[in-house]
Design a protein around this motif. Structure first.
Motif, PDB file in Angstrom:
ATOM      1  N   ILE A  96       0.872  -1.187  -0.096  1.00  0.00           N
ATOM      2  CA  ILE A  96       0.233  -0.027   0.011  1.00  0.00           C
ATOM      3  C   ILE A  96       0.958   1.400   0.084  1.00  0.00           C
ATOM      4  O   ILE A  96       0.777   2.284  -0.645  1.00  0.00           O
ATOM      5  N   ALA A  97       1.913   1.166   0.788  1.00  0.00           N
ATOM      6  CA  ALA A  97       2.731   2.234   0.917  1.00  0.00           C
ATOM      7  C   ALA A  97       3.684   2.683  -0.212  1.00  0.00           C
ATOM      8  O   ALA A  97       3.700   3.886  -0.630  1.00  0.00           O
ATOM      9  N   THR A  98       3.922   1.794  -1.067  1.00  0.00           N
ATOM     10  CA  THR A  98       4.473   1.975  -2.434  1.00  0.00           C
ATOM     11  C   THR A  98       3.627   2.600  -3.460  1.00  0.00           C
ATOM     12  O   THR A  98       4.134   3.462  -4.166  1.00  0.00           O
ATOM     13  N   GLY A  99       2.464   2.303  -3.148  1.00  0.00           N
ATOM     14  CA  GLY A  99       1.334   3.055  -4.039  1.00  0.00           C
ATOM     15  C   GLY A  99       0.945   4.416  -3.664  1.00  0.00           C
ATOM     16  O   GLY A  99       1.190   5.128  -4.523  1.00  0.00           O
ATOM     17  N   VAL A 100       1.358   4.752  -2.379  1.00  0.00           N
ATOM     18  CA  VAL A 100       1.205   6.234  -2.053  1.00  0.00           C
ATOM     19  C   VAL A 100       2.291   6.966  -2.474  1.00  0.00           C
ATOM     20  O   VAL A 100       2.140   7.887  -2.648  1.00  0.00           O
ATOM     21  N   ALA A 101       3.430   6.200  -2.347  1.00  0.00           N
ATOM     22  CA  ALA A 101       4.598   6.701  -2.705  1.00  0.00           C
ATOM     23  C   ALA A 101       4.831   7.048  -4.410  1.00  0.00           C
ATOM     24  O   ALA A 101       6.038   7.240  -4.706  1.00  0.00           O
ATOM     25  N   VAL A 150      -1.815  -5.469  -8.180  1.00  0.00           N
ATOM     26  CA  VAL A 150      -1.314  -5.283  -6.996  1.00  0.00           C
ATOM     27  C   VAL A 150      -2.238  -5.300  -5.760  1.00  0.00           C
ATOM     28  O   VAL A 150      -2.288  -5.727  -4.670  1.00  0.00           O
ATOM     29  N   ASP A 151      -3.473  -4.753  -6.388  1.00  0.00           N
ATOM     30  CA  ASP A 151      -4.668  -4.730  -5.136  1.00  0.00           C
ATOM     31  C   ASP A 151      -5.181  -5.937  -4.756  1.00  0.00           C
ATOM     32  O   ASP A 151      -5.445  -6.493  -3.622  1.00  0.00           O
TER      33      ASP A 151
END
Length: 222
Positions: free
Chosen positions: A183-188, A196-197
């Motif tokens: 999730i954090a890699t998506g936010v970044a 990925v989901d």
């Protein structure tokens, strides 16, 4: 005319009824989990809105039917709060969801107590935390950097301490860390792997289920 069952006989009847209820709730959780994964795989927003909010309440109800520890029920219900908030893409909802999960991790840490854990595992989780934060930091929105760092520290501590309960809980903690890192890699705004989901939800559902199984198994020794 026989009266109602009492004493040991009544206890056995209640235990059997509780066991049947627990099995039914576990099956319902498995069905909801499958429905959620299918909804994510086919990108059905409606399916996710229906299935995702059912997951943790069903697992919490299963724990209650098993007469599991209250902090575990609380952790799962806090996970439900996080799930609901993360159905929104709003930054405020993201922070609220992260807060719910952070409180859930505190409940897990309470359950893990002072059980012995491996020093090399602590070093490994510590290095993983530092490297991950260093890589993610430049891509995170400024207002999310400190909350993400604090949450990541708490998550890594939970994952590490979970290993003290055995393989099931340890695997659950590691999968929780993996799920939230994705999730954090998506936010970044990192490039995302295919589906990925689906991987996020699969590892998250498995994490909560394994943590639950590990805690319930270890409960007689606490």
């Amino acid at each position: 005319m026989a009266g109602p069952a009492s004493g040991p006989a009544a206890g056995r009847v209640d235990e059997r009824a509780g066991g049947r209820l627990a099995k039914a709730l576990l099956v319902a959780f498995a069905v909801a989990a499958l429905a959620e994964l299918v909804a994510v795989a086919v990108d059905s927003r409606t399916g996710q809105l229906l299935a995702k909010p059912m997951l943790m309440p069903l697992l919490a109800a299963y724990v209650a039917a098993r007469r599991g520890p209250r902090p575990l029920v609380a952790a799962l219900l806090l996970g439900w709060g996080g799930d609901v908030f993360l159905l929104s893409s709003d930054d405020g909802a993201f922070l609220a969801g992260m807060g719910c999960f952070a409180a859930g991790h505190l409940c897990y840490l309470t359950l893990f107590g002072r059980r012995r854990t491996r020093v090399d595992l602590a070093v490994g989780y510590g290095l993983l935390l530092l490297v991950t934060l260093a890589l993610l930091w430049p891509g995170l929105p400024a207002e999310l950097r400190v909350p993400v760092a604090v949450y990541s520290l708490l998550l890594a501590a939970m994952a590490y301490r979970a290993s003290g309960l055995g393989v099931l809980a340890g695997a659950g903690g590691a999968l929780f860390l993996l799920s939230d890192t994705l999730i954090a890699t998506g936010v970044a705004e990192w490039p995302q792997p295919p589906a990925v989901d689906l991987w996020i939800m699969l590892t998250y559902i498995a994490a909560q289920a394994l943590l639950t199984a590990g805690i319930l198994t270890a409960r007689p020794r606490t």
